[in-house]
Write a protein that holds these residues in place. Structure first.
Motif, PDB file in Angstrom:
ATOM      1  N   GLU A 100       0.813  -1.260  -0.136  1.00  0.00           N
ATOM      2  CA  GLU A 100      -0.053   0.052   0.011  1.00  0.00           C
ATOM      3  C   GLU A 100       0.993   1.277   0.117  1.00  0.00           C
ATOM      4  O   GLU A 100       1.595   1.431   0.948  1.00  0.00           O
ATOM      5  N   GLY A 101       0.624   2.279  -0.936  1.00  0.00           N
ATOM      6  CA  GLY A 101       1.411   3.357  -0.978  1.00  0.00           C
ATOM      7  C   GLY A 101       2.645   3.374  -1.860  1.00  0.00           C
ATOM      8  O   GLY A 101       3.114   4.363  -2.030  1.00  0.00           O
ATOM      9  N   ALA A 102       2.901   2.115  -2.283  1.00  0.00           N
ATOM     10  CA  ALA A 102       3.949   1.984  -3.034  1.00  0.00           C
ATOM     11  C   ALA A 102       3.914   2.641  -4.584  1.00  0.00           C
ATOM     12  O   ALA A 102       2.883   2.353  -5.249  1.00  0.00           O
ATOM     13  N   GLU A 103       4.923   3.377  -4.886  1.00  0.00           N
ATOM     14  CA  GLU A 103       4.808   3.441  -6.430  1.00  0.00           C
ATOM     15  C   GLU A 103       5.940   3.346  -7.334  1.00  0.00           C
ATOM     16  O   GLU A 103       7.050   2.623  -6.851  1.00  0.00           O
ATOM     17  N   LYS A 104       5.690   2.884  -8.670  1.00  0.00           N
ATOM     18  CA  LYS A 104       6.510   2.100  -9.474  1.00  0.00           C
ATOM     19  C   LYS A 104       7.755   3.200  -9.357  1.00  0.00           C
ATOM     20  O   LYS A 104       7.673   4.491  -9.732  1.00  0.00           O
ATOM     21  N   GLY A 105       8.828   2.557  -9.580  1.00  0.00           N
ATOM     22  CA  GLY A 105      10.092   3.407  -9.612  1.00  0.00           C
ATOM     23  C   GLY A 105      10.549   4.164  -8.312  1.00  0.00           C
ATOM     24  O   GLY A 105      11.795   4.726  -8.355  1.00  0.00           O
ATOM     25  N   ASN A 106       9.878   4.088  -7.246  1.00  0.00           N
ATOM     26  CA  ASN A 106      10.139   4.757  -5.970  1.00  0.00           C
ATOM     27  C   ASN A 106      10.154   3.559  -4.710  1.00  0.00           C
ATOM     28  O   ASN A 106       9.366   4.076  -3.652  1.00  0.00           O
ATOM     29  N   SER A 130      11.801  -9.356  -0.149  1.00  0.00           N
ATOM     30  CA  SER A 130      12.387  -7.954  -0.269  1.00  0.00           C
ATOM     31  C   SER A 130      12.819  -7.844  -1.981  1.00  0.00           C
ATOM     32  O   SER A 130      12.500  -6.825  -2.407  1.00  0.00           O
ATOM     33  N   ASP A 131      13.401  -8.836  -2.270  1.00  0.00           N
ATOM     34  CA  ASP A 131      13.806  -8.709  -3.859  1.00  0.00           C
ATOM     35  C   ASP A 131      12.556  -8.796  -4.865  1.00  0.00           C
ATOM     36  O   ASP A 131      12.555  -8.084  -6.003  1.00  0.00           O
ATOM     37  N   GLU A 132      11.655  -9.720  -4.323  1.00  0.00           N
ATOM     38  CA  GLU A 132      10.378  -9.632  -5.178  1.00  0.00           C
ATOM     39  C   GLU A 132       9.544  -8.206  -5.264  1.00  0.00           C
ATOM     40  O   GLU A 132       9.315  -8.073  -6.102  1.00  0.00           O
ATOM     41  N   ILE A 133       9.489  -7.669  -4.090  1.00  0.00           N
ATOM     42  CA  ILE A 133       8.996  -6.490  -3.820  1.00  0.00           C
ATOM     43  C   ILE A 133       9.800  -5.519  -4.763  1.00  0.00           C
ATOM     44  O   ILE A 133       9.034  -4.461  -5.526  1.00  0.00           O
ATOM     45  N   SER A 134      10.971  -5.181  -4.653  1.00  0.00           N
ATOM     46  CA  SER A 134      11.872  -4.522  -5.671  1.00  0.00           C
ATOM     47  C   SER A 134      11.591  -4.580  -6.946  1.00  0.00           C
ATOM     48  O   SER A 134      11.496  -3.549  -7.872  1.00  0.00           O
ATOM     49  N   LYS A 135      11.698  -5.633  -7.613  1.00  0.00           N
ATOM     50  CA  LYS A 135      11.263  -6.080  -9.008  1.00  0.00           C
ATOM     51  C   LYS A 135       9.802  -5.683  -9.420  1.00  0.00           C
ATOM     52  O   LYS A 135       9.636  -5.269 -10.465  1.00  0.00           O
ATOM     53  N   LEU A 136       8.911  -6.003  -8.491  1.00  0.00           N
ATOM     54  CA  LEU A 136       7.510  -5.802  -8.702  1.00  0.00           C
ATOM     55  C   LEU A 136       7.140  -4.364  -8.887  1.00  0.00           C
ATOM     56  O   LEU A 136       6.407  -3.924  -9.730  1.00  0.00           O
ATOM     57  N   TYR A 137       7.905  -3.408  -8.207  1.00  0.00           N
ATOM     58  CA  TYR A 137       7.750  -1.911  -8.556  1.00  0.00           C
ATOM     59  C   TYR A 137       8.933  -1.230  -9.220  1.00  0.00           C
ATOM     60  O   TYR A 137       9.117  -0.061  -8.713  1.00  0.00           O
ATOM     61  N   THR A 300      12.463   2.332   1.824  1.00  0.00           N
ATOM     62  CA  THR A 300      11.074   2.830   1.703  1.00  0.00           C
ATOM     63  C   THR A 300      10.269   1.631   2.314  1.00  0.00           C
ATOM     64  O   THR A 300       9.280   1.865   2.946  1.00  0.00           O
ATOM     65  N   ASP A 301      10.639   0.367   2.149  1.00  0.00           N
ATOM     66  CA  ASP A 301      10.072  -0.788   2.546  1.00  0.00           C
ATOM     67  C   ASP A 301      11.008  -1.987   2.966  1.00  0.00           C
ATOM     68  O   ASP A 301      11.963  -2.103   2.501  1.00  0.00           O
ATOM     69  N   ALA A 302      10.642  -2.049   4.340  1.00  0.00           N
ATOM     70  CA  ALA A 302      11.547  -3.389   5.048  1.00  0.00           C
ATOM     71  C   ALA A 302      10.801  -4.339   5.605  1.00  0.00           C
ATOM     72  O   ALA A 302       9.693  -3.939   6.357  1.00  0.00           O
ATOM     73  N   ILE A 303      11.339  -5.631   5.402  1.00  0.00           N
ATOM     74  CA  ILE A 303      10.579  -6.606   5.980  1.00  0.00           C
ATOM     75  C   ILE A 303      11.214  -7.041   7.606  1.00  0.00           C
ATOM     76  O   ILE A 303      12.458  -7.024   7.464  1.00  0.00           O
ATOM     77  N   ARG A 304      10.532  -7.164   8.417  1.00  0.00           N
ATOM     78  CA  ARG A 304      10.893  -7.735   9.578  1.00  0.00           C
ATOM     79  C   ARG A 304      10.249  -8.674  10.101  1.00  0.00           C
ATOM     80  O   ARG A 304       8.817  -9.022   9.867  1.00  0.00           O
ATOM     81  N   SER A 305      10.574  -9.725  10.885  1.00  0.00           N
ATOM     82  CA  SER A 305      10.237 -10.803  11.548  1.00  0.00           C
ATOM     83  C   SER A 305       8.997 -10.505  12.497  1.00  0.00           C
ATOM     84  O   SER A 305       9.273  -9.555  13.272  1.00  0.00           O
TER      85      SER A 305
END
Length: 582
Positions: A100-106, A130-137, A300-305
């Motif tokens: 939510e709130g993520a923008e392509k390229g950002n 984390s890698d999939e999120i970066s690729k998706l956006y 912008t986006d960090a995954i944590r346990s």
């Protein structure tokens, strides 16, 4: 559609998925096949008794089949299963990765390992997502080394983590170390102290724990700001002994969330650091340096346990006090596999006690251990993406990962024979030389393995233990025989014309074309209480067929009627394999 046609179609679907279930797990499971039948043919629920009877009949029939027959039947549906799997992967995993709130390229994500051990399947989940999120956006992913514990962090772990993430196919856009930013973190610490949001505490660990447990503010909380600043500078200069002082954040000692009760931000540790040497003796905790470094490095986006979610309030308040930007934090449930361990402390303990030699012991689920066992990076990635992003705790059996790996290996790996407890076989009347397909399922590469004509072979003593003289057997993919005599060390037989009925199919190796081999079979290393299981590893000795001598370390083969195995090492003419899956 009339009832007869409906039942024929239903039975075909049930059979198809019973074969798939048996291929993946060794036996077809009634419940799994029933669920699949209902999902594929919803109208079958109108007569549940008929459906259950059909599933039960088919499952029993499939489970009575030989492994060879199941593999052959599976190959008929392999293309269908692969297409279905890819569609499922696309629609389930990718759909669950939505920010939510993520923008392509950002979008910038990061993977933050502590180099205090080897990474495992749970760390891989964080890294791959984390890698999939970066690729998706259309974003970036950074490698952030959380290396502020000088007693645990080592260069060897840096190297192993870089190697393992590269093997997983992760390409980082930037790399940075917490320990290279200590002076910056000190400045933020000074600001917190100057603004009255942190203080230097000289209480004993027992006092601190007791006060935090009871929500009591310690006397040092009222220390004047200037005195706190002076004490902090003394700590930094090395004039204070380790354990005497710490810096604490002014949270809320009455908070129901115990993490908010004045957590530690800095502590003294004068042990030499693998990267910084003795330059620093005051080190920030994770909850001091990581939120700050995430912010100033543009994460912008960090995954944590999910278990660290209690610290969310601390991180947000600290970042707010410093006037920094707050990244989006995504809390993920742990991914656990039954019968294994991921705790670095426990793995070190097992190494020290001699239970295991290194972090790549094939009973573990470190990435190096999975690689050594023959689990492919694609299988690990697909396995993780099946769960997508989830806050639900997941504990699965190792079979689930092994099944995913098997699906990828099956179409291309060489098929060979391996014989344990070898017994000499003398055959009269042979008029042909063995020529066997390297992989019967690989339609793109019709390669063969060939051996000279000979009348001697090795078979497993176990394979004929239930047969009598006069029984007929087929040397798999070669010739039919009739047993003439059976002795402790030798069996004699005569060749048949190939048309006769045979009682059993057995694997074999050429007498003069064999390779002394050993197969290490890893099991569950701990019980539910995480106690070590001594019987968790065993070895099977025997002969692989001569084609094994053409393999390189790291190659994976299917030993028919045994399972998939990876060649681990070659030593003095002996080929040592590790069992991957059945």
């Amino acid at each position: 559609m009339n009832k007869v046609t409906f039942m024929v179609n239903l039975r075909d679907i049930v059979y198809e998925y019973a074969i798939k279930n048996a291929f993946s797990y060794g036996k077809a499971n009634f419940g799994s096949v029933l669920s699949k039948a209902i999902s594929k043919v919803p109208e079958s629920k109108k007569d549940m008794q008929l459906l259950k009877d059909t599933v039960n009949e088919v499952v029993n029939s499939v489970n009575a089949m030989s492994k060879e027959d199941i593999n052959r039947e599976y190959s008929k549906y392999a293309d269908i299963f692969e297409k279905e799997y890819q569609e499922k992967l696309e629609t389930t995993s990718k759909a669950n990765i939505k920010i939510e709130g993520a923008e392509k390229g950002n979008v910038i994500t990061r993977f933050p390992p502590e180099p205090g051990g080897y990474i495992h399947i749970g760390n891989a989940k964080q890294c791959i997502l984390s890698d999939e999120i970066s690729k998706l956006y259309d974003g970036k992913i950074y490698l952030y080394w959380d290396d502020t514990n000088p007693e645990k962090c080592k260069e060897q772990y840096i190297s192993s983590i870089k190697e393992d993430t590269a093997w997983l196919g992760i390409k980082f856009d930037k790399e940075y170390y917490a320990s290279d930013n200590i002076d910056k973190i000190y400045d933020y610490g000074r600001k917190l102290i100057t603004d009255g949001n942190a203080y230097v505490c000289g209480c004993s660990p027992e006092e601190i724990n007791n006060n935090r447990r009871n929500g009591i503010e310690c006397k040092d909380r009222l220390r004047p700001t200037e005195e706190n600043r002076e004490l902090f500078e003394k700590m930094i200069s090395g004039d204070v002994e380790g354990g005497k002082l710490i810096v604490r954040f002014k949270g809320d000692m009455k908070s129901e969330n115990s993490a908010m009760r004045d957590p530690t931000l800095f502590r003294i540790n004068k042990a030499p650091h693998y990267r910084q040497g003795t330059k620093y003796s005051v080190w920030p905790t994770y909850h001091m340096n990581t939120p700050i470094l995430d912010s100033i490095n543009g994460i912008t986006d960090a995954i944590r346990s999910k278990e660290y979610e209690v610290w969310d309030s601390v991180d947000k308040k600290l970042i707010s006090c410093l006037g920094l930007r707050q990244p989006r934090i995504h809390y993920e449930a742990r991914l656990n596999i039954e019968g294994t361990i991921t705790k670095k402390r426990l793995i070190r303990e097992f190494i020290n006690k001699g239970y295991i030699k290194e972090w790549d012991d094939p009973r573990l689920v470190t990435i190096s251990a999975l690689k050594r066992r023959g689990i492919l990076p694609e299988a690990i990635k697909n396995f993780i993406l099946k769960f997508g992003m989830s806050r639900n705790d997941t504990t699965v059996k190792m079979d689930m990962l092994l099944s995913e790996n098997k699906r990828i290996l099956e179409p291309t790996v060489p098929h060979l024979f391996f014989i344990s407890n070898p017994l000499e076989l003398q055959v009269d009347g042979i008029d042909a030389a063995p020529k066997l397909k390297l992989n019967p399922n690989d339609k793109q590469n019709p390669a063969y393995r060939e051996y000279p004509k000979d009348d001697k072979f090795y078979i497993s003593k176990n394979s004929i233990s239930d047969l009598a003289i006069g029984s007929t057997v087929k040397l798999k993919d070669f010739i039919n025989l009739q047993l003439v005599s059976i002795e402790d060390k030798k069996v004699t037989a005569k060749a048949l014309d190939g048309k006769e009925h045979f009682d059993k199919i057995i694997t074999w190796t050429p007498y003069n074309g064999k390779a002394a081999s050993s197969i290490l079979i890893p099991g569950e290393i701990v019980d539910k209480a995480e106690n070590y299981i001594p019987e968790s590893i065993k070895y099977v000795e025997g002969y692989a067929e001569g084609y094994a001598t053409e393999l390189k370390v790291g190659d994976i083969v299917l030993f028919e009627k045994f399972g998939y195995c990876r060649l681990d090492k070659i030593s003095e003419g002996k080929y040592d394999f590790i069992f991957t899956s059945g």
